[in-house]
Design a protein around this motif. Structure first.
Motif, PDB file in Angstrom:
ATOM      1  N   MET A   1      70.434   9.932  54.210  1.00 22.49           N
ATOM      2  CA  MET A   1      69.134   9.587  53.649  1.00 22.49           C
ATOM      3  C   MET A   1      68.729  10.604  52.570  1.00 22.49           C
ATOM      4  SD  MET A   1      65.671   8.698  55.664  1.00 22.49           S
ATOM      5  CE  MET A   1      64.495   9.984  55.392  1.00 22.49           C
ATOM      6  N   LEU A   2      68.974  11.870  52.820  1.00 23.42           N
ATOM      7  CA  LEU A   2      68.677  12.919  51.846  1.00 23.42           C
ATOM      8  C   LEU A   2      69.515  12.745  50.585  1.00 23.42           C
ATOM      9  CD1 LEU A   2      67.109  15.497  51.225  1.00 23.42           C
ATOM     10  CD2 LEU A   2      68.947  16.780  52.312  1.00 23.42           C
TER      11      LEU A   2
ATOM     12  N   ARG B   1      68.120  12.007  46.835  1.00 28.03           N
ATOM     13  CA  ARG B   1      68.525  12.838  45.695  1.00 28.03           C
ATOM     14  C   ARG B   1      69.093  11.961  44.569  1.00 28.03           C
ATOM     15  NH1 ARG B   1      72.372  17.857  46.422  1.00 28.03           N
ATOM     16  NH2 ARG B   1      70.481  19.035  46.131  1.00 28.03           N
ATOM     17  N   SER B   2      69.930  11.014  44.928  1.00 30.51           N
ATOM     18  CA  SER B   2      70.535  10.117  43.947  1.00 30.51           C
ATOM     19  C   SER B   2      69.474   9.270  43.255  1.00 30.51           C
ATOM     20  CB  SER B   2      71.568   9.220  44.636  1.00 30.51           C
ATOM     21  OG  SER B   2      72.065   8.276  43.730  1.00 30.51           O
ATOM     22  N   THR B   3      68.534   8.757  44.037  1.00 25.24           N
ATOM     23  CA  THR B   3      67.447   7.954  43.466  1.00 25.24           C
ATOM     24  C   THR B   3      66.585   8.789  42.538  1.00 25.24           C
ATOM     25  OG1 THR B   3      67.422   6.585  45.448  1.00 25.24           O
ATOM     26  CG2 THR B   3      65.481   6.485  44.026  1.00 25.24           C
ATOM     27  N   THR B   4      66.252  10.009  42.947  1.00 25.46           N
ATOM     28  CA  THR B   4      65.442  10.901  42.121  1.00 25.46           C
ATOM     29  C   THR B   4      66.141  11.189  40.807  1.00 25.46           C
ATOM     30  OG1 THR B   4      64.540  11.932  44.104  1.00 25.46           O
ATOM     31  CG2 THR B   4      64.281  13.137  42.057  1.00 25.46           C
ATOM     32  N   LYS B   5      67.431  11.461  40.857  1.00 27.26           N
ATOM     33  CA  LYS B   5      68.189  11.743  39.628  1.00 27.26           C
ATOM     34  C   LYS B   5      68.226  10.525  38.723  1.00 27.26           C
ATOM     35  CE  LYS B   5      72.163  13.703  40.737  1.00 27.26           C
ATOM     36  NZ  LYS B   5      73.272  14.543  41.205  1.00 27.26           N
ATOM     37  N   LYS B   6      68.394   9.341  39.299  1.00 22.73           N
ATOM     38  CA  LYS B   6      68.412   8.122  38.486  1.00 22.73           C
ATOM     39  C   LYS B   6      67.070   7.908  37.799  1.00 22.73           C
ATOM     40  CE  LYS B   6      71.856   5.692  41.223  1.00 22.73           C
ATOM     41  NZ  LYS B   6      72.068   4.650  42.223  1.00 22.73           N
TER      42      LYS B   6
END
Length: 192
Positions: free
Chosen positions: A3-4, A8-13
């Protein structure tokens, strides 16, 4: 853990999608420049108060807390997003990184939580960290390498606040802080 990693991936995108259009530095600049004016308007008085910090005691003090918290959160966000490791193929935002913005953001929260009449030592310590830290960052951490304008801008950040101190008193601390915020905002606009 998964989940973390997804977060992180969503935030970077989101960041890399928005970055070309809206940069955190530009948002910080607008908030910093507009804060003194908005506080004065929200207070409803004809005269400005002795300092920006004195707006913590106005009737609608939530304006003071909200604006400084928004600026502080943007500083923390800016610092945190730039501290994330970059994968191969992703653009590197800065050689040095902007983690120092986290300290500036925390110092703004300190200014909010420790009002200057109630906790003067804590309040002024956080304020000094914010203004002196901003001047140091402007002078020594910049996209413009070894350019004299960084030092002039850093002086423009700190000088108005110094000239507003009681024992010098060229103008009120409100105006010193407002002018200083303008030059801090100028630095962030140039960085973006």
């Amino acid at each position: 853990m998964q989940m973390l990693e997804n977060l992180r991936s969503t935030t970077k995108k989101i960041y890399y999608t928005l970055e070309p259009r809206i940069k955190a530095e530009r948002i910080i600049s607008v908030i910093l420049v507009m804060t003194p004016l908005i506080l004065w308007l929200a207070d409803g008085a004809l005269e400005v108060r002795e300092s920006i910090s004195n707006y913590a005691y106005m009737t609608f003090s939530y304006w003071y807390g909200s604006l400084l918290a928004l600026a502080g959160a943007m500083f923390i966000f800016n610092g945190a997003i730039h501290m994330q490791p970059h994968e191969a193929g992703e653009p590197s935002v800065s050689k040095v990184g902007k983690g120092y913005n986290i300290i500036l953001g925390i110092s703004l929260f300190g200014v909010i939580y420790f009002r200057h009449l109630d906790y003067p030592v804590w309040h002024y310590s956080f304020a000094i960290i914010f203004f002196a830290g901003s001047a140091l960052i402007t002078a020594f951490v910049s996209n413009e390498e070894k350019h004299w304008s960084r030092y002039v801008l850093a002086l423009a950040v700190v000088l108005p606040v110094v000239l507003a101190l009681d024992f010098i008193g060229v103008f009120s601390l409100f105006w010193g802080e407002s002018i200083s915020l303008f030059f801090i905002a100028t630095h962030y606009m140039l960085e973006s």
